[in-house]
Design an enzyme around this catalytic site. Structure first.
Site, PDB file in Angstrom:
ATOM      1  CE  LYS A  34      -0.145  -0.420   5.038  1.00 17.43           C
ATOM      2  NZ  LYS A  34      -1.229  -0.711   6.389  1.00 17.43           N
ATOM      3  NE  ARG A 132      -6.379   0.821  11.512  1.00 17.09           N
ATOM      4  CZ  ARG A 132      -5.391   0.368  11.185  1.00 17.09           C
ATOM      5  NH1 ARG A 132      -4.168   1.485  11.254  1.00 17.09           N
ATOM      6  NH2 ARG A 132      -4.937  -0.921  10.146  1.00 17.09           N
ATOM      7  CG  HIS A 164      -3.705  -4.841  11.551  1.00 19.30           C
ATOM      8  ND1 HIS A 164      -2.734  -5.290  11.407  1.00 19.30           N
ATOM      9  CD2 HIS A 164      -3.784  -2.730  11.225  1.00 19.30           C
ATOM     10  CE1 HIS A 164      -2.173  -4.034  11.090  1.00 19.30           C
ATOM     11  NE2 HIS A 164      -2.327  -2.986  11.038  1.00 19.30           N
ATOM     12  NE  ARG A 220      -2.734  -8.032   7.369  1.00 20.28           N
ATOM     13  CZ  ARG A 220      -3.687  -7.996   8.050  1.00 20.28           C
ATOM     14  NH1 ARG A 220      -3.766  -9.264   8.559  1.00 20.28           N
ATOM     15  NH2 ARG A 220      -3.632  -7.915   9.978  1.00 20.28           N
ATOM     16  CE1 TYR A 263      10.894  32.445   2.846  1.00 20.44           C
ATOM     17  CE2 TYR A 263      10.186  29.955   3.100  1.00 20.44           C
ATOM     18  CZ  TYR A 263      10.601  31.066   2.660  1.00 20.44           C
ATOM     19  OH  TYR A 263       9.996  31.153   1.302  1.00 20.44           O
ATOM     20  CB  CYS A 310      12.353  25.911   2.320  1.00 17.75           C
ATOM     21  SG  CYS A 310      13.108  26.414   2.936  1.00 17.75           S
ATOM     22  CG  MET A 311       7.173  23.021  -1.092  1.00 17.71           C
ATOM     23  SD  MET A 311       5.701  24.545  -2.169  1.00 17.71           S
ATOM     24  CE  MET A 311       4.132  25.253  -0.894  1.00 17.71           C
ATOM     25  CG  ASP A 312       9.896  23.774  -3.411  1.00 21.96           C
ATOM     26  OD1 ASP A 312       9.144  23.472  -3.718  1.00 21.96           O
ATOM     27  OD2 ASP A 312       9.830  25.388  -3.232  1.00 21.96           O
TER      28      ASP A 312
HETATM   29  C1  LIG Z   1      -0.442  -2.073   6.443  1.00 25.98           C
HETATM   30  C2  LIG Z   1      -1.480  -3.104   7.083  1.00 25.98           C
HETATM   31  C3  LIG Z   1      -0.060  -3.842   7.539  1.00 25.98           C
HETATM   32  C4  LIG Z   1       1.238  -4.084   7.654  1.00 25.98           C
HETATM   33  O1  LIG Z   1       1.550  -3.271   9.066  1.00 25.98           O
HETATM   34  P1  LIG Z   1       2.690  -3.263   9.341  1.00 25.98           P
HETATM   35  O2  LIG Z   1       3.526  -2.581  10.647  1.00 25.98           O
HETATM   36  O3  LIG Z   1       3.615  -1.973   8.480  1.00 25.98           O
HETATM   37  O4  LIG Z   1       4.077  -4.663   8.953  1.00 25.98           O
HETATM   38  C5  LIG Z   1      -1.404  -4.880   7.804  1.00 25.98           C
HETATM   39  N1  LIG Z   1      -2.409  -5.606   7.760  1.00 25.98           N
HETATM   40  C6  LIG Z   1      -2.820  -4.240   7.654  1.00 25.98           C
HETATM   41  C7  LIG Z   1      -3.733  -3.875   7.612  1.00 25.98           C
HETATM   42  C8  LIG Z   1      -2.198  -2.790   7.419  1.00 25.98           C
HETATM   43  O5  LIG Z   1      -2.745  -1.688   7.251  1.00 25.98           O
END
Ligand SMILES: *Cc1c(COP(=O)(O)O)cnc(C)c1O
Length: 372
Positions: A34, A132, A164, A220, A263, A310-312
């Site tokens: 992701k 969540r 999770h 995961r 700045y 700064c931004m850049d």
């Molecule tokens: C991002 C995410 C992961 C991976 O988590 P890490 O801590 O980066 O290993 C696994 N499952 C879900 C649902 C996530 O959102």
């Protein structure tokens, strides 16, 4: 490198995945790619992870899933966030697995399956304590019953049950065991209702590395495949950071003692100094809070950013050292040469390494080394 780049070591990603597979030998591995592969690039990261032994891919949003399919990647692929009205039809047609946490989610998935003319592959998500995503234990029985009905009528195939962790990065925390217990109870209920999911999955990177009882059928990991430890104060677990963020000095100049820099003049030179201008800023993911705090590697040693990011661009006071336009500046990398790491940046800025790499902006070219 011309002005700046995030140089990605694809062999490191491949090898990190192989390392994680050794930690969870009984489970399949879903590489979480992701957020543009945590800033490392969606497709190259996905391919490198598959080369390392991942057999699933995980993404957050539909656009990411469809981009992987459009690139020809055919492995099982889970996508876990949608809002009402998203084109789930496209996901079902592209053989993308969808996470379902709610009644509306199941209804829209069933409608998508009907319009696509094939069953939708779904993973039912239970909230075991993160509060969540996922159905609460209270709502779980209704969701399971509705999913069992939709499966019996051929509209969905319940491929997975998942959840999770909230505290996996704090091994031994009592919330971990409580979540595992809630997960087991949720799976038992699903089985009692006649569901027989192929994959039960709970472990992120931290649990993949530290909690074998949470491996189930599939792990995961995300951050660890990019070589960053999810529990940096415990170990690096033999992982190798894949990203080096670097740039070339755009300008140097000598200024007198007492010169205010950038700045708001939040840095003032204490003696006659050479200043080096680095062409990366907060639009490129260098947080403004790195002002006067974070270090970079330049001309053989670490030096602190001088004045406001700064931004850049930002400035580094290099004192009397011989630095010229065109010299390389490394913001962070694996640390081999003494350069700061993403952990060092995270520590300096009171955040986690995830945020440091994932925020590297789209304007920074990604370059790749290693097997593509
Ligand atoms: C991002 C995410 C992961 C991976 O988590 P890490 O801590 O980066 O290993 C696994 N499952 C879900 C649902 C996530 O959102």
């Amino acid at each position: 490198m011309l002005r700046a780049e995030a140089a990605i070591d694809l062999d490191a990603i491949r090898d990190n995945v192989a390392r994680l597979r050794e930690s969870a030998p009984s489970a399949a591995l879903m590489a979480v790619v992701k957020a543009d592969g945590y800033g490392h690039g969606l497709l190259p990261s996905a391919r490198a992870a598959l080369a390392g032994g991942a057999t699933w891919l995980g993404v957050c949003v539909l656009e990411e899933a469809l981009a992987l399919r459009a690139a020809g990647l055919r492995v099982p692929l889970l996508c876990w966030i949608a809002v009402p009205g998203e084109p789930l039809h496209d996901a079902v047609a592209a053989d993308v697995d969808l996470s379902v946490s709610s009644g509306w989610g199941l209804e829209e998935t069933v409608a998508a399956a009907q319009s696509a003319g094939r069953p939708a592959r779904i993973h039912l998500k239970v909230d075991t304590g993160l509060s969540r995503g996922g159905a609460t234990p209270e709502d779980w029985p209704d969701l399971v019953a509705a999913a069992a009905k939709a499966e019996a009528s051929g509209e969905v195939s319940v491929v997975g049950v998942w959840s999770h962790f909230a505290y996996a990065d704090d091994p031994g925390h009592p919330a971990i065991a409580a979540q595992v217990a809630t997960f087991r109870a949720a799976m038992a209920l699903a089985e009692h209702e006649g569901l027989h999911p192929q994959v039960r999955h709970l472990a992120n990177s931290a649990a993949t590395l530290t909690l074998p009882e949470a491996h189930f059928d599939l792990v995961r990991p995300g951050i660890a495949i990019y070589g960053l430890s999810p529990v940096p104060r415990v170990s690096t677990y033999g992982l190798r950071p894949a990203m080096t963020l670097r740039a070339r000095v755009a300008l140097t100049k000598e200024v007198p003692a007492g010169s205010g820099v950038s700045y708001g003049h939040r840095y003032v030179t204490s003696e006659r100094s050479r200043l080096a201008l680095v062409p990366l800023g907060y639009a490129d993911g260098v947080p403004r809070s790195a002002t006067n705090v974070a270090e970079v590697w330049l001309a053989g040693r670490r030096r602190t950013i001088s004045g406001s990011v700064c931004m850049d661009q930002f400035v580094v006071d290099v004192g009397a050292d011989p630095v010229s336009a065109g010299d390389e500046v490394v913001l962070f990398g694996p640390g081999d040469r003494g350069e700061p790491t993403a952990y060092d940046w995270a520590n300096a800025l009171d955040t986690i390494s995830y945020e440091i790499v994932a925020r590297v902006g789209g304007r920074v070219p990604r370059t790749y080394t290693g097997t593509r």
